[in-house]
Design a protein around this motif. Structure first.
Motif, PDB file in Angstrom:
ATOM      1  N   GLY A  19       0.801  -1.223   0.000  1.00 23.62           N
ATOM      2  CA  GLY A  19       0.000   0.000   0.000  1.00 23.62           C
ATOM      3  C   GLY A  19       0.829   1.265   0.000  1.00 23.62           C
ATOM      4  N   ARG A  20       2.093   1.156   0.377  1.00 19.80           N
ATOM      5  CA  ARG A  20       2.960   2.336   0.340  1.00 19.80           C
ATOM      6  C   ARG A  20       3.396   2.696  -1.078  1.00 19.80           C
ATOM      7  NH1 ARG A  20       4.581   0.302   5.498  1.00 19.80           N
ATOM      8  NH2 ARG A  20       6.159  -1.090   4.592  1.00 19.80           N
ATOM      9  N   ILE A  21       3.191   1.782  -2.016  1.00 16.10           N
ATOM     10  CA  ILE A  21       3.493   2.088  -3.413  1.00 16.10           C
ATOM     11  C   ILE A  21       2.369   2.964  -3.952  1.00 16.10           C
ATOM     12  CG2 ILE A  21       3.849   1.140  -5.721  1.00 16.10           C
ATOM     13  CD1 ILE A  21       4.860  -1.431  -4.354  1.00 16.10           C
ATOM     14  N   GLY A  22       2.712   4.182  -4.313  1.00 12.95           N
ATOM     15  CA  GLY A  22       1.698   5.139  -4.755  1.00 12.95           C
ATOM     16  C   GLY A  22       0.946   5.778  -3.611  1.00 12.95           C
ATOM     17  N   GLU A  23       1.522   5.752  -2.413  1.00 12.98           N
ATOM     18  CA  GLU A  23       0.833   6.306  -1.248  1.00 12.98           C
ATOM     19  C   GLU A  23       0.619   7.800  -1.399  1.00 12.98           C
ATOM     20  OE1 GLU A  23       0.940   5.442   3.488  1.00 12.98           O
ATOM     21  OE2 GLU A  23       2.875   5.905   2.534  1.00 12.98           O
ATOM     22  N   THR A  24      -0.549   8.264  -1.011  1.00 14.68           N
ATOM     23  CA  THR A  24      -0.881   9.684  -1.091  1.00 14.68           C
ATOM     24  C   THR A  24      -0.618  10.372   0.247  1.00 14.68           C
ATOM     25  OG1 THR A  24      -3.186   9.336  -0.403  1.00 14.68           O
ATOM     26  CG2 THR A  24      -2.697   9.166  -2.766  1.00 14.68           C
ATOM     27  N   ALA A  25      -0.588  11.695   0.205  1.00 13.86           N
ATOM     28  CA  ALA A  25      -0.306  12.468   1.418  1.00 13.86           C
ATOM     29  C   ALA A  25      -1.332  12.205   2.509  1.00 13.86           C
ATOM     30  CB  ALA A  25      -0.264  13.955   1.083  1.00 13.86           C
ATOM     31  N   ALA A  26      -2.571  11.885   2.105  1.00 12.75           N
ATOM     32  CA  ALA A  26      -3.639  11.638   3.078  1.00 12.75           C
ATOM     33  C   ALA A  26      -3.701  10.177   3.511  1.00 12.75           C
ATOM     34  CB  ALA A  26      -4.984  12.076   2.514  1.00 12.75           C
ATOM     35  N   GLY A  27      -2.727   9.370   3.097  1.00 10.24           N
ATOM     36  CA  GLY A  27      -2.675   7.988   3.555  1.00 10.24           C
ATOM     37  C   GLY A  27      -3.375   6.983   2.680  1.00 10.24           C
ATOM     38  N   GLY A  28      -3.841   7.407   1.512  1.00 17.14           N
ATOM     39  CA  GLY A  28      -4.466   6.472   0.584  1.00 17.14           C
ATOM     40  C   GLY A  28      -3.469   5.957  -0.430  1.00 17.14           C
ATOM     41  N   SER A  29      -3.974   5.518  -1.576  1.00 18.23           N
ATOM     42  CA  SER A  29      -3.117   4.976  -2.625  1.00 18.23           C
ATOM     43  C   SER A  29      -3.568   5.487  -3.982  1.00 18.23           C
ATOM     44  CB  SER A  29      -3.159   3.442  -2.639  1.00 18.23           C
ATOM     45  OG  SER A  29      -2.605   2.899  -1.456  1.00 18.23           O
ATOM     46  N   ARG A  30      -2.579   5.803  -4.815  1.00 21.63           N
ATOM     47  CA  ARG A  30      -2.834   6.182  -6.211  1.00 21.63           C
ATOM     48  C   ARG A  30      -1.982   5.272  -7.096  1.00 21.63           C
ATOM     49  NH1 ARG A  30      -4.389  10.870  -9.315  1.00 21.63           N
ATOM     50  NH2 ARG A  30      -3.362  10.879 -11.355  1.00 21.63           N
ATOM     51  N   ARG A  31      -2.605   4.229  -7.622  1.00 20.83           N
ATOM     52  CA  ARG A  31      -1.936   3.312  -8.531  1.00 20.83           C
ATOM     53  C   ARG A  31      -2.852   3.080  -9.727  1.00 20.83           C
ATOM     54  NH1 ARG A  31      -1.239   0.668  -3.843  1.00 20.83           N
ATOM     55  NH2 ARG A  31      -2.921  -0.753  -4.441  1.00 20.83           N
ATOM     56  N   LEU A  32      -2.929   4.070 -10.584  1.00 21.37           N
ATOM     57  CA  LEU A  32      -3.755   3.909 -11.772  1.00 21.37           C
ATOM     58  C   LEU A  32      -3.209   2.757 -12.617  1.00 21.37           C
ATOM     59  CD1 LEU A  32      -4.296   7.635 -12.781  1.00 21.37           C
ATOM     60  CD2 LEU A  32      -5.888   6.135 -11.577  1.00 21.37           C
ATOM     61  N   ALA A  33      -4.091   2.088 -13.318  1.00 20.13           N
ATOM     62  CA  ALA A  33      -3.717   0.886 -14.065  1.00 20.13           C
ATOM     63  C   ALA A  33      -2.583   1.159 -15.038  1.00 20.13           C
ATOM     64  CB  ALA A  33      -4.927   0.352 -14.827  1.00 20.13           C
ATOM     65  N   LEU A  34      -1.568   0.304 -14.969  1.00 17.34           N
ATOM     66  CA  LEU A  34      -0.455   0.277 -15.916  1.00 17.34           C
ATOM     67  C   LEU A  34       0.416   1.527 -15.858  1.00 17.34           C
ATOM     68  CD1 LEU A  34      -2.257  -1.390 -18.975  1.00 17.34           C
ATOM     69  CD2 LEU A  34      -1.264  -2.442 -16.940  1.00 17.34           C
ATOM     70  N   THR A  35       0.379   2.248 -14.745  1.00 14.60           N
ATOM     71  CA  THR A  35       1.334   3.320 -14.499  1.00 14.60           C
ATOM     72  C   THR A  35       2.587   2.720 -13.861  1.00 14.60           C
ATOM     73  OG1 THR A  35       0.328   3.709 -12.339  1.00 14.60           O
ATOM     74  CG2 THR A  35      -0.451   5.076 -14.184  1.00 14.60           C
ATOM     75  N   ALA A  36       3.594   3.564 -13.660  1.00 13.51           N
ATOM     76  CA  ALA A  36       4.817   3.098 -13.014  1.00 13.51           C
ATOM     77  C   ALA A  36       4.528   2.540 -11.635  1.00 13.51           C
ATOM     78  CB  ALA A  36       5.821   4.248 -12.929  1.00 13.51           C
ATOM     79  N   GLU A  37       3.589   3.154 -10.906  1.00 12.80           N
ATOM     80  CA  GLU A  37       3.244   2.673  -9.558  1.00 12.80           C
ATOM     81  C   GLU A  37       2.583   1.299  -9.621  1.00 12.80           C
ATOM     82  OE1 GLU A  37       3.667   6.992  -9.625  1.00 12.80           O
ATOM     83  OE2 GLU A  37       2.350   5.658 -10.787  1.00 12.80           O
ATOM     84  N   ASP A  38       1.714   1.106 -10.583  1.00  8.09           N
ATOM     85  CA  ASP A  38       1.099  -0.205 -10.757  1.00  8.09           C
ATOM     86  C   ASP A  38       2.169  -1.231 -11.105  1.00  8.09           C
ATOM     87  OD1 ASP A  38      -0.864  -2.195 -11.060  1.00  8.09           O
ATOM     88  OD2 ASP A  38      -1.237  -1.670 -13.148  1.00  8.09           O
ATOM     89  N   GLY A  39       3.110  -0.838 -11.962  1.00  8.53           N
ATOM     90  CA  GLY A  39       4.199  -1.738 -12.318  1.00  8.53           C
ATOM     91  C   GLY A  39       5.044  -2.124 -11.120  1.00  8.53           C
ATOM     92  N   GLU A  40       5.327  -1.165 -10.247  1.00  8.70           N
ATOM     93  CA  GLU A  40       6.122  -1.453  -9.053  1.00  8.70           C
ATOM     94  C   GLU A  40       5.394  -2.429  -8.137  1.00  8.70           C
ATOM     95  OE1 GLU A  40       8.252   0.916  -5.305  1.00  8.70           O
ATOM     96  OE2 GLU A  40       7.324   2.060  -6.941  1.00  8.70           O
ATOM     97  N   ALA A  41       4.091  -2.228  -7.962  1.00 12.99           N
ATOM     98  CA  ALA A  41       3.312  -3.143  -7.129  1.00 12.99           C
ATOM     99  C   ALA A  41       3.276  -4.546  -7.740  1.00 12.99           C
ATOM    100  CB  ALA A  41       1.893  -2.608  -6.948  1.00 12.99           C
ATOM    101  N   ARG A  42       3.165  -4.622  -9.055  1.00 14.29           N
ATOM    102  CA  ARG A  42       3.192  -5.911  -9.740  1.00 14.29           C
ATOM    103  C   ARG A  42       4.536  -6.626  -9.518  1.00 14.29           C
ATOM    104  NH1 ARG A  42       0.165  -6.545 -14.736  1.00 14.29           N
ATOM    105  NH2 ARG A  42      -1.754  -5.310 -14.686  1.00 14.29           N
ATOM    106  N   HIS A  43       5.632  -5.869  -9.621  1.00 14.34           N
ATOM    107  CA  HIS A  43       6.953  -6.461  -9.391  1.00 14.34           C
ATOM    108  C   HIS A  43       7.035  -7.087  -7.999  1.00 14.34           C
ATOM    109  CE1 HIS A  43       8.104  -4.752 -13.103  1.00 14.34           C
ATOM    110  NE2 HIS A  43       8.630  -3.616 -12.687  1.00 14.34           N
ATOM    111  N   LEU A  44       6.541  -6.344  -7.003  1.00 11.73           N
ATOM    112  CA  LEU A  44       6.593  -6.837  -5.625  1.00 11.73           C
ATOM    113  C   LEU A  44       5.745  -8.097  -5.473  1.00 11.73           C
ATOM    114  CD1 LEU A  44       7.552  -6.531  -2.719  1.00 11.73           C
ATOM    115  CD2 LEU A  44       5.650  -4.924  -2.333  1.00 11.73           C
ATOM    116  N   LEU A  45       4.545  -8.074  -6.037  1.00 13.52           N
ATOM    117  CA  LEU A  45       3.669  -9.248  -5.955  1.00 13.52           C
ATOM    118  C   LEU A  45       4.328 -10.464  -6.604  1.00 13.52           C
ATOM    119  CD1 LEU A  45       0.903 -10.586  -5.359  1.00 13.52           C
ATOM    120  CD2 LEU A  45       0.178  -9.801  -7.628  1.00 13.52           C
ATOM    121  N   CYS A  46       4.907 -10.284  -7.770  1.00 15.27           N
ATOM    122  CA  CYS A  46       5.548 -11.403  -8.463  1.00 15.27           C
ATOM    123  C   CYS A  46       6.732 -11.940  -7.652  1.00 15.27           C
ATOM    124  CB  CYS A  46       5.996 -10.974  -9.855  1.00 15.27           C
ATOM    125  SG  CYS A  46       4.643 -10.690 -11.019  1.00 15.27           S
ATOM    126  N   ARG A  47       7.494 -11.033  -7.045  1.00 10.78           N
ATOM    127  CA  ARG A  47       8.625 -11.486  -6.218  1.00 10.78           C
ATOM    128  C   ARG A  47       8.117 -12.296  -5.029  1.00 10.78           C
ATOM    129  NH1 ARG A  47      11.190  -9.456  -1.749  1.00 10.78           N
ATOM    130  NH2 ARG A  47      10.352  -7.340  -1.899  1.00 10.78           N
TER     131      ARG A  47
END
Length: 409
Positions: A19-47
């Protein structure tokens, strides 16, 4: 076999870490589909999945499949999953809970050295939200054959980037075919996204079906003119027409009490400059109801509202439907198994309808499917304050684990 429980601390830790990947200032998440943040989360999941002993494959639409083998590799797998992408101001639980709970389930089976007959596959679907690319549930819809792959790859975001281009950029344009995989059953854990379980005090929501939902684009056309010299009685203001229609849309839903929903959440304005009266507005809107006949009546009221606004505001309105879902009815055997498993674990539950679409909706046309809800502690989702407690998340993951174990054994 006695009921297994997930490692709730490990589940929560993984949720917070990804959830810290793409974390917003208010404590949420911004991981729009197929953005760099989504890619980073995918990498972590695959690992994480590979570290848990899973083989990982990615199909041409970027859907990720992590497979834990069973003693019978020819058996149709039990598939569990959801999505990692969020809306622009999303939280840390919508979608991601279903993925990370599936990962924790695999980790827990490994901890206990539990072998299953059928394989278990964890899936992360591409572009469930539809926030960057339309339509929603894109990955699962192509997987089941509802949408053509070429059409999906050609979808563009507001900047003109296609799904295919975005997949290449983040390294998830896989080589595996989309669809055609064996699937025995599909399980999805999700936060409720509303207040009903919290209000009722139940720990598990057994999703038995869905509301009927109808989606439209209302194109409101007026006349461009200078905002200064143009007299008020001369004006044909598309923005004013869209505002009047938005109020009508809101009224339609409110008139149905708690069973009605109506929304106008997205707007495009042309030419959208300060000195020009808007000539055209495209307003995305939808109506929903648990009673399909009532939803159809709501559509009729929406169309009547368009005619009313045309007459009162001197504009023209075209209403075009672009999507619908429901009412769907979940597999009775699967919903029965959710109840049985919750009882076995000592968890309170209630039957509930989903008002939003999820990847489980297209998947239910392919195989027996279960959708399991846990409470939203704040009663809200698609918001940075979205929250479910560690205990709530663990309870849902426990149901997921024990259902998958029973089905795979």
């Amino acid at each position: 076999m006695n009921s297994l429980r997930v490692d709730s601390d490990r589940l929560w830790s993984a949720l917070m870490e990804i959830g810290r990947i793409g974390e917003t200032a208010a404590g949420g998440s911004r991981r729009l589909a197929l953005t760099a943040e989504d890619g980073e989360a995918r990498h972590l999941l695959c690992r994480w999945a590979k570290e848990a002993g899973c083989s990982v494959t990615v199909d041409r639409l970027g859907n990720i499949f992590a497979r834990r083998e069973g003693s019978d590799p020819q058996a149709a797998p039990v598939m569990v999953g959801s999505h990692l992408d969020t809306v622009p101001t999303g939280g840390k639980f919508d979608g991601i809970l279903g993925v990370i709970a599936g990962l924790e389930m695999i980790r827990r089976l490994n901890d206990q050295q539990v072998a299953t007959r059928a394989p278990i596959e964890l899936v992360c679907w591409t572009n469930e939200e539809g926030a960057r690319f339309s339509p929603m549930t894109l990955g699962s819809s192509v997987f089941v054959g509802d949408i053509a792959l070429d059409f999906a790859l050609s979808r563009q975001d507001p900047s003109g980037v296609t799904v295919g281009e975005a997949l290449e950029r983040i390294g998830y344009a896989g080589s595996s075919p989309v669809g055609g995989r064996k699937v025995g059953t599909y399980l999805e854990l999700h936060v409720e996204q509303g207040p009903l379980l919290k209000e009722g005090g139940e720990q598990i929501g057994v999703v038995t079906g869905s509301f009927k939902a109808l989606y439209f684009v209302a194109t409101v056309k007026g006349q461009a003119a200078h905002v200064g010299p143009t007299l008020m009685e001369q004006r044909s203001d598309a923005m004013v027409g869209a505002a009047a229609l938005t109020l009508e849309i809101d009224r339609i839903g409110r008139s149905r009490g708690r069973d009605g929903r109506s929304n106008a959440p997205h707007i495009e304005i042309y030419p959208n400059v300060r000195g020009v009266i808007p000539a055209e507005v495209r307003l995305s809107c939808d109506v929903r109801h648990r009673d399909p006949e009532e939803a159809v009546q709501m559509e009729a009221e929406l169309r009547a509202a368009c005619r009313k606004v045309e007459q009162e505001r001197g504009v023209t309105i075209t209403l075009e439907q672009y999507f619908e879902f429901g009412p769907v009815e979940m597999d009775a055997r699967m919903t029965g198994l959710v109840r049985e498993t919750a009882d076995q674990l000592g968890l309170t539950h209630r039957d509930i309808l989903t008002v939003a679409s999820h990847d489980a909706v297209p998947m239910m046309r392919l195989c027996p499917t279960a959708l399991i809800f846990v409470p939203s502690e704040t009663g809200i989702s698609h918001n940075e304050t979205e929250y479910s407690t560690p205990a709530q998340c663990a309870a849902g993951a426990d149901v997921l684990l024990n259902m998958a174990l029973r089905l795979a054994s």
